[in-house]
Design a protein around this motif. Structure first.
Motif, PDB file in Angstrom:
ATOM      1  N   TYR A  70      34.013 -52.405  24.689  1.00 38.98           N
ATOM      2  CA  TYR A  70      32.676 -52.321  25.299  1.00 38.98           C
ATOM      3  C   TYR A  70      32.782 -52.436  26.826  1.00 38.98           C
ATOM      4  CZ  TYR A  70      27.573 -53.088  25.273  1.00 38.98           C
ATOM      5  OH  TYR A  70      26.212 -52.975  25.452  1.00 38.98           O
TER       6      TYR A  70
ATOM      7  N   ASN B 274      28.754 -69.244  22.494  1.00 38.65           N
ATOM      8  CA  ASN B 274      29.986 -68.462  22.663  1.00 38.65           C
ATOM      9  C   ASN B 274      31.146 -69.321  23.159  1.00 38.65           C
ATOM     10  OD1 ASN B 274      28.614 -66.223  21.830  1.00 38.65           O
ATOM     11  ND2 ASN B 274      28.520 -65.219  23.834  1.00 38.65           N
TER      12      ASN B 274
ATOM     13  N   ASP C  93      45.482 -62.460  16.276  1.00 39.04           N
ATOM     14  CA  ASP C  93      44.200 -63.165  16.128  1.00 39.04           C
ATOM     15  C   ASP C  93      43.416 -63.156  17.441  1.00 39.04           C
ATOM     16  OD1 ASP C  93      44.846 -63.548  13.558  1.00 39.04           O
ATOM     17  OD2 ASP C  93      45.343 -65.673  13.730  1.00 39.04           O
TER      18      ASP C  93
ATOM     19  N   PHE D   9      29.864 -60.540  23.573  1.00 36.48           N
ATOM     20  CA  PHE D   9      31.240 -60.158  23.231  1.00 36.48           C
ATOM     21  C   PHE D   9      31.310 -58.700  22.779  1.00 36.48           C
ATOM     22  CE2 PHE D   9      32.272 -64.877  22.064  1.00 36.48           C
ATOM     23  CZ  PHE D   9      32.435 -65.176  23.412  1.00 36.48           C
TER      24      PHE D   9
ATOM     25  N   MET E  72      41.029 -60.281  19.017  1.00 32.66           N
ATOM     26  CA  MET E  72      39.606 -60.538  19.335  1.00 32.66           C
ATOM     27  C   MET E  72      39.290 -59.988  20.742  1.00 32.66           C
ATOM     28  SD  MET E  72      37.848 -64.270  18.935  1.00 32.66           S
ATOM     29  CE  MET E  72      36.159 -64.613  19.412  1.00 32.66           C
TER      30      MET E  72
ATOM     31  N   ARG F 204      32.452 -71.238  20.304  1.00 34.89           N
ATOM     32  CA  ARG F 204      33.148 -70.323  19.388  1.00 34.89           C
ATOM     33  C   ARG F 204      34.556 -69.996  19.902  1.00 34.89           C
ATOM     34  NH1 ARG F 204      30.992 -64.248  17.897  1.00 34.89           N
ATOM     35  NH2 ARG F 204      32.647 -63.741  16.421  1.00 34.89           N
TER      36      ARG F 204
ATOM     37  N   GLU G 233      39.147 -56.222  20.697  1.00 34.07           N
ATOM     38  CA  GLU G 233      37.903 -55.719  20.112  1.00 34.07           C
ATOM     39  C   GLU G 233      36.764 -55.779  21.145  1.00 34.07           C
ATOM     40  OE1 GLU G 233      37.405 -57.598  16.281  1.00 34.07           O
ATOM     41  OE2 GLU G 233      35.530 -56.480  15.991  1.00 34.07           O
ATOM     42  N   MET G 234      36.697 -56.899  21.882  1.00 37.44           N
ATOM     43  CA  MET G 234      35.659 -57.018  22.926  1.00 37.44           C
ATOM     44  C   MET G 234      35.869 -56.008  24.044  1.00 37.44           C
ATOM     45  SD  MET G 234      35.547 -61.036  23.817  1.00 37.44           S
ATOM     46  CE  MET G 234      35.575 -62.278  22.554  1.00 37.44           C
TER      47      MET G 234
ATOM     48  N   ASP H 169      30.841 -55.456  20.922  1.00 34.48           N
ATOM     49  CA  ASP H 169      30.339 -55.114  19.587  1.00 34.48           C
ATOM     50  C   ASP H 169      30.682 -56.159  18.532  1.00 34.48           C
ATOM     51  OD1 ASP H 169      29.133 -52.686  20.335  1.00 34.48           O
ATOM     52  OD2 ASP H 169      31.099 -51.713  20.380  1.00 34.48           O
ATOM     53  N   ILE H 170      31.332 -57.239  18.931  1.00 36.24           N
ATOM     54  CA  ILE H 170      31.652 -58.284  17.939  1.00 36.24           C
ATOM     55  C   ILE H 170      30.362 -58.992  17.541  1.00 36.24           C
ATOM     56  CG2 ILE H 170      32.841 -60.483  17.571  1.00 36.24           C
ATOM     57  CD1 ILE H 170      35.112 -59.557  19.139  1.00 36.24           C
ATOM     58  N   PRO H 171      30.068 -59.076  16.254  1.00 37.58           N
ATOM     59  CA  PRO H 171      28.809 -59.711  15.844  1.00 37.58           C
ATOM     60  C   PRO H 171      28.793 -61.207  16.185  1.00 37.58           C
ATOM     61  CG  PRO H 171      30.054 -58.928  13.933  1.00 37.58           C
ATOM     62  CD  PRO H 171      30.865 -58.589  15.133  1.00 37.58           C
TER      63      PRO H 171
END
Ligand code: BDR
Ligand code: CA
Length: 305
Positions: free
Chosen positions: A222, A47, A211, A86, A215, A50, A218-219, A88-90
């Motif tokens: 949760y 992670n 971007d 992260f 991200m 990434r 999106e995280m 629900d981020i795959p």
């Protein structure tokens, strides 16, 4: 410029802290070191790479310890950060690799090479820091400051009624640090519970920085859902970003200088408390200008991309 290494278990608020550091003009990010906690060390390393690749930052990642100093390995906090860290981020594999050196060796070498200048910001359990202290007798004095996210003096715990999660996951390591004589600054729940973000804060960041801000947004779903389920706070805590901000904006925090020890057994295991055993005092953040820390966080993230 603050020469900074972040020791991290990404983790949703870790991702926020790392993107904040990427956006902060006064931070020179000399590397990330990884640790178990929110996820395993293997996932934390993946992670971390990434996040750096997403942010376009070329800085080393050194893989850290797999387990606590003395406690048995534990199950990561999937209920707070998701199975992969992260939300629900795959998961996705980065292209880069960690460096050959492990985290403690990397920290010792960087502290030597940047003697008196390096700031280390651990935002996970303190195992790598304890290994560095034990491996190199000069490490504690070579480092300028160690600004940790962890602990609680008067706020109570978040993983047990007494303990904050990062300290709880390796209390013996925290005790090694607090007794080391290093200049330690503790950014614990006393202040991080006063720096909160809501759904609409992340929406505004995503609108301005689609971007990286997108991200994080999106995280954040949760992470916010976990905080809603606990029901104590009006939003989610910016634990780890607050610690990074304390590295460069100390005037936003009010300090208490006291020696601190960690309870390493029994019902109160992981609790941080004032001691009078003669050890060096550390600097505990007890007050914070929460709105100023939050504004800085949101402004800097909105300027990303
Ligand atoms: C700390 O524990 C972890 O879940 C967070 O990433 C943060 O570092 C808060 O107690
Ligand atoms: Ca963390």
């Amino acid at each position: 410029m603050t020469k900074l290494i972040i020791d991290t278990d990404p983790g949703i608020d870790d991702a926020m802290a790392i993107f904040y550091a990427a956006a902060a003009p006064e931070i020179e990010l000399l590397g990330l070191t990884t640790i178990f906690g929110n996820v395993t060390t293997a996932i934390a390393t993946r992670n971390a790479l990434r996040l750096l690749e997403a942010a376009g930052i070329d800085t080393p990642v050194a893989r850290g310890a797999e387990k606590p100093l003395m406690m048995p390995p534990f199950t990561p906090s999937a209920h707070v950060h998701g199975d992969e860290g992260f939300g629900d981020i795959p998961p996705a594999d980065p292209t880069g690799q960690p460096v050959q050196e492990d985290a403690a060796d990397f920290l010792c070498r960087m502290a030597r090479e940047h003697k008196g200048e390096l700031v280390i910001c651990p935002i996970g359990p303190l195992t790598n820091i304890a290994h560095a202290i034990q491996r190199d007798p000069d490490f504690a004095s070579n480092v300028a400051r160690i600004v940790i996210m962890g602990g609680s003096l008067e706020e109570g715990g978040n993983i047990t009624p007494h303990a904050e999660a990062n300290i709880y996951h390796d209390p013996h390591a925290a005790e090694v640090l607090f007794a080391s004589g290093a200049r330690v600054e503790m950014v614990g729940l006393d202040v991080t519970h006063r720096v909160l973000c809501t759904e609409s804060d992340f929406e505004s960041v995503a609108a301005k920085a689609p971007d990286l801000g997108g991200m994080l947004q999106e995280m954040s779903h949760y992470y916010l859902a976990f905080y809603r389920s606990v029901g104590k706070l009006d939003g989610c805590s910016l634990h780890d970003p607050a610690a990074v901000i304390a590295c460069t904006h100390p005037h936003l925090f009010g300090l208490r200088e006291v020696p601190v020890a960690v309870i390493c057994e029994g019902e109160e295991i992981g609790k941080t408390a004032v001691t009078n055993d003669g050890r060096t005092a550390i600097h505990v953040c007890m007050t914070v200008d929460g709105p100023a820390v939050k504004s800085l966080f949101l402004e800097r993230l909105a300027a990303l991309n």
